[in-house]
Design a protein around this motif. Structure first.
Motif, PDB file in Angstrom:
ATOM      1  N   TRP A 215       0.817  -1.220   0.000  1.00 17.61           N
ATOM      2  CA  TRP A 215       0.000   0.000   0.000  1.00 17.61           C
ATOM      3  C   TRP A 215       0.851   1.269   0.000  1.00 17.61           C
ATOM      4  O   TRP A 215       0.493   2.258  -0.650  1.00 17.61           O
ATOM      5  CB  TRP A 215      -0.945  -0.011   1.206  1.00 17.61           C
TER       6      TRP A 215
ATOM      7  N   LEU B 207     -10.416   1.678  -2.048  1.00 17.50           N
ATOM      8  CA  LEU B 207     -10.602   2.286  -0.728  1.00 17.50           C
ATOM      9  C   LEU B 207     -11.287   1.345   0.265  1.00 17.50           C
ATOM     10  O   LEU B 207     -10.950   1.323   1.449  1.00 17.50           O
ATOM     11  CB  LEU B 207     -11.417   3.584  -0.855  1.00 17.50           C
ATOM     12  N   ASP B 208     -12.244   0.566  -0.246  1.00 15.78           N
ATOM     13  CA  ASP B 208     -12.966  -0.363   0.636  1.00 15.78           C
ATOM     14  C   ASP B 208     -12.209  -1.668   0.863  1.00 15.78           C
ATOM     15  O   ASP B 208     -12.659  -2.525   1.623  1.00 15.78           O
ATOM     16  CB  ASP B 208     -14.348  -0.680   0.045  1.00 15.78           C
ATOM     17  N   LYS B 209     -11.056  -1.807   0.195  1.00 16.67           N
ATOM     18  CA  LYS B 209     -10.290  -3.051   0.310  1.00 16.67           C
ATOM     19  C   LYS B 209      -9.021  -2.872   1.132  1.00 16.67           C
ATOM     20  O   LYS B 209      -8.208  -3.801   1.230  1.00 16.67           O
ATOM     21  CB  LYS B 209      -9.931  -3.560  -1.085  1.00 16.67           C
ATOM     22  N   THR B 210      -8.851  -1.702   1.718  1.00 19.29           N
ATOM     23  CA  THR B 210      -7.647  -1.445   2.532  1.00 19.29           C
ATOM     24  C   THR B 210      -7.674  -2.304   3.795  1.00 19.29           C
ATOM     25  O   THR B 210      -8.742  -2.538   4.373  1.00 19.29           O
ATOM     26  CB  THR B 210      -7.561   0.041   2.913  1.00 19.29           C
TER      27      THR B 210
ATOM     28  N   HIS C  44      -7.533   1.034   9.030  1.00 20.52           N
ATOM     29  CA  HIS C  44      -7.955   2.434   8.979  1.00 20.52           C
ATOM     30  C   HIS C  44      -6.810   3.367   8.570  1.00 20.52           C
ATOM     31  O   HIS C  44      -7.000   4.291   7.768  1.00 20.52           O
ATOM     32  CB  HIS C  44      -8.501   2.848  10.354  1.00 20.52           C
TER      33      HIS C  44
ATOM     34  N   THR D  76      -4.168   2.756   6.741  1.00 24.62           N
ATOM     35  CA  THR D  76      -3.860   2.617   5.309  1.00 24.62           C
ATOM     36  C   THR D  76      -4.898   3.348   4.467  1.00 24.62           C
ATOM     37  O   THR D  76      -4.554   4.021   3.487  1.00 24.62           O
ATOM     38  CB  THR D  76      -3.831   1.124   4.926  1.00 24.62           C
ATOM     39  N   LYS D  77      -6.144   3.213   4.865  1.00 28.42           N
ATOM     40  CA  LYS D  77      -7.226   3.869   4.124  1.00 28.42           C
ATOM     41  C   LYS D  77      -7.073   5.390   4.164  1.00 28.42           C
ATOM     42  O   LYS D  77      -7.230   6.069   3.139  1.00 28.42           O
ATOM     43  CB  LYS D  77      -8.583   3.463   4.721  1.00 28.42           C
TER      44      LYS D  77
END
Length: 439
Positions: free
Chosen positions: A66, A98-101, A104, A106-107
């Motif tokens: 990431w 974004l939903d696969k991070t 929190h 990392t997102k």
């Protein structure tokens, strides 16, 4: 050249992908992809550049790198002569992750990277708006409501040419909601004016229209502008989707009746009351009787009203304002008192303050205060004589008003005389006709 790149990518991309995923050598794979990206960018083959850049984003994700992904995004967006379309594509590709991070932190890092890439770029303003909204949702969940509101209000979505109308309205409604949550009523009404009635007339956004008027009603409730509250729920009630759902139109119509009753007496309130009373669906609601009582010229007993309509206290309009202790309930009591004063004015020309207070179920000082307010607003005419403790409701006419009244009465009298003469003459003619027929 286009054909050569097609063949080159078809041969090289699978090999590079295996190098990163199977052999675990992501850095070498990225180095080769950067080389291909440079070639396609130099020849302005932007469609192939987009394919390569998106492949870089996918490989970083598949390898769970990431931090490397964020570095690649920044690097690709800053390449010399980089196409706007390519930047738009890599931002869109990264947004899907974004939903696969994994966590929190990392997102948030990915969101910050995407926001820095899209800052000040008109061609990715829609993507920036969507990323910012995700960030606002996170901040709101963390309790940073003010930060979330500030971030969202920085977006002037009404000027975005590429954003669809539905999404624009949805963004503006979210801005309104956050302003209401913070109690920033001034900004709320400013934002509400960016949404026009013409926009809300679109049948494809009827759900947003309902949401808009519900939010606007909260603003008017804060300002105690009950007439405007009523207009909001009239718009909701007249919406086609609401008309098809009995539960929704029943709720809207009940709110309309209550807000109509709460509205101070005036020309608009009277007109609205009669219009609402004629609504056919109102006959199915018990609350119709409350509006009917207000439309009659009969004194209303406060204790009887509160007993008969006791369920009003638990209605959301009163309940959210602390029920009987709230200002809304006090306003309801004021409307009952004002109605009674208007009724008394019609039946009394002279009355003592003590008797007036008794009819209104108030003490003398409170009754005098209510009467003075109605006189000031020119709802009723009255003169209070404190020495004798009387109230005179009889209006003394000016000389020209007396002459006008006398002239109107004389005109009506002559009209009646003329009509009577015509009827008598008609009877004479009928009588003469019957006599001739007999002979």
């Amino acid at each position: 050249m286009e054909t050569n790149f097609d063949k080159l990518l078809e041969e090289e991309l699978p090999k590079i992908k295996d190098l990163a995923t199977k052999e675990g050598n992501l850095s070498l794979a990225l180095e080769q992809l950067y080389g291909l990206e440079k070639q396609t960018r130099a020849t302005e083959s932007f469609s192939h550049t987009s394919i390569i850049c998106k492949e870089i984003v996918k490989l970083c994700f598949e390898c769970n790198e990431w931090s490397q992904l964020q570095e690649c995004l920044i690097l690709l967006s800053k390449k010399r002569n980089q196409s706007k379309t390519v930047i738009q594509h890599i931002v869109q590709e990264a947004m899907q992750l974004l939903d696969k991070t994994p966590d929190h932190e990392t997102k948030m890092g990915l969101i910050d990277t995407l926001r820095s890439i899209t800052e000040g770029k008109v061609y990715v303003e829609v993507e920036r708006a969507r990323i910012t909204r995700v960030l606002c949702e996170i901040k709101e969940k963390e309790g940073e409501l003010r930060t979330a509101s500030k971030l969202l209000q920085e977006l002037q979505v009404e000027t975005f040419g590429q954003m669809e109308k539905r999404e624009k309205v949805d963004f503006l409604l979210e801005q309104m909601r956050l302003c209401i949550a913070l109690g920033d009523w001034t900004k709320c009404v400013v934002i509400s004016r960016k949404i026009t009635s013409k926009t809300l007339a679109d049948e494809s956004i009827m759900d947003l229209k309902i949401r808009y008027y519900e939010l606007l009603s909260e603003y008017y409730s804060h300002k105690r502008a009950y007439l405007n509250n009523c207009r909001c729920y009239l718009e909701i009630f007249q919406t086609e989707s609401v008309q098809k759902d009995k539960e929704l139109w029943t709720k809207a119509l009940a709110n309309i009746v209550i807000y109509t009753v709460l509205t101070p007496y005036g020309v608009e309130q009277v007109d609205l009351s009669h219009r609402v009373f004629k609504e056919k669906k109102l006959k199915d609601l018990p609350i119709k009787e409350l509006l009917e009582i207000f439309l009659t010229e009969v004194l209303m007993d406060w204790k009887t009203i509160t007993t008969k309509f006791n369920e009003l206290v638990s209605h959301p309009i009163f309940a959210k304002d602390e029920g009987k202790e709230g200002q809304t309930w006090k306003d309801f009591h004021s409307r009952v008192v004002e109605h009674n004063i208007r009724v008394i004015e019609k039946y009394y020309s002279l009355i003592t303050l003590k008797r007036l207070a008794g009819l209104l179920e108030l003490d003398v000082d409170t009754a005098e205060r209510y009467l003075a307010e109605l006189v000031s607003s020119k709802t009723v005419y009255a003169k209070i004589d404190r020495i004798t403790g009387t109230v005179n409701f009889e209006k003394k006419l000016l000389p020209y008003e007396t002459m006008d009244e006398w002239g109107n009465k004389t005109k009506n009298l002559f009209g009646l005389v003329e009509s009577t003469c015509q009827l008598i003459q008609k009877e004479y003619q009928k009588s003469s006709t019957r006599k001739r027929e007999k002979n």
